[in-house]
Motif scaffolding. Sequence first.
Motif, short mmCIF file in Angstrom:
data_model
loop_
_atom_site.label_atom_id
_atom_site.label_comp_id
_atom_site.label_asym_id
_atom_site.label_seq_id
_atom_site.Cartn_x
_atom_site.Cartn_y
_atom_site.Cartn_z
N SER A 62 16.53 93.46 32.79
CA SER A 62 16.45 94.30 31.61
C SER A 62 15.59 93.72 30.49
O SER A 62 15.19 94.45 29.58
N VAL A 63 15.31 92.41 30.54
CA VAL A 63 14.54 91.78 29.47
C VAL A 63 13.22 91.22 29.94
O VAL A 63 12.43 90.73 29.11
N LYS A 64 12.93 91.29 31.22
CA LYS A 64 11.67 90.75 31.75
C LYS A 64 10.48 91.44 31.08
O LYS A 64 10.44 92.65 30.95
N GLY A 65 9.53 90.63 30.67
CA GLY A 65 8.35 91.14 30.00
C GLY A 65 8.49 91.30 28.51
O GLY A 65 7.49 91.52 27.81
N ARG A 66 9.72 91.21 28.00
CA ARG A 66 9.97 91.36 26.57
C ARG A 66 10.47 90.06 25.93
O ARG A 66 10.14 89.78 24.77
#
Length: 122
Positions: A62-66
């Motif tokens: 859910s947080v990958k890339g952010r």
Amino acid sequence: QVQLVESGGGLVQPGGSLRLSCAASGSILSISAMGWYRQAPGKQRELVATITSDGSTNFADSVKGRFTISRDNAKNTVYLQMNSLKPEDTAVYYCNAAGVLTARPITISNYWGQGTQVTVSS
């Protein structure tokens, strides 16, 4: 006694950014891994990101890339840079330190911080 103290939480608008910090203190010789977990009201605590002493990282889908995680081993400090924040990121964020080797007496254990509130809202 080992203590973990988080800082950097607060209220931000969707799309905004926050940088969380967690500093471990005490008679610490080394820490195998540090990470961040979060818990929203009515939900289970979940892993956000972890980082080992050699720099290997792991992120929740859910947080990958952010989000990014980093550490300063000399300061026993871990950081969580949170970008493009969403309302779904609202939670209490907890710092974790695993495999903490201490002296006086010699122990290996796991520790948690007290948590810091992150609220993403318009």
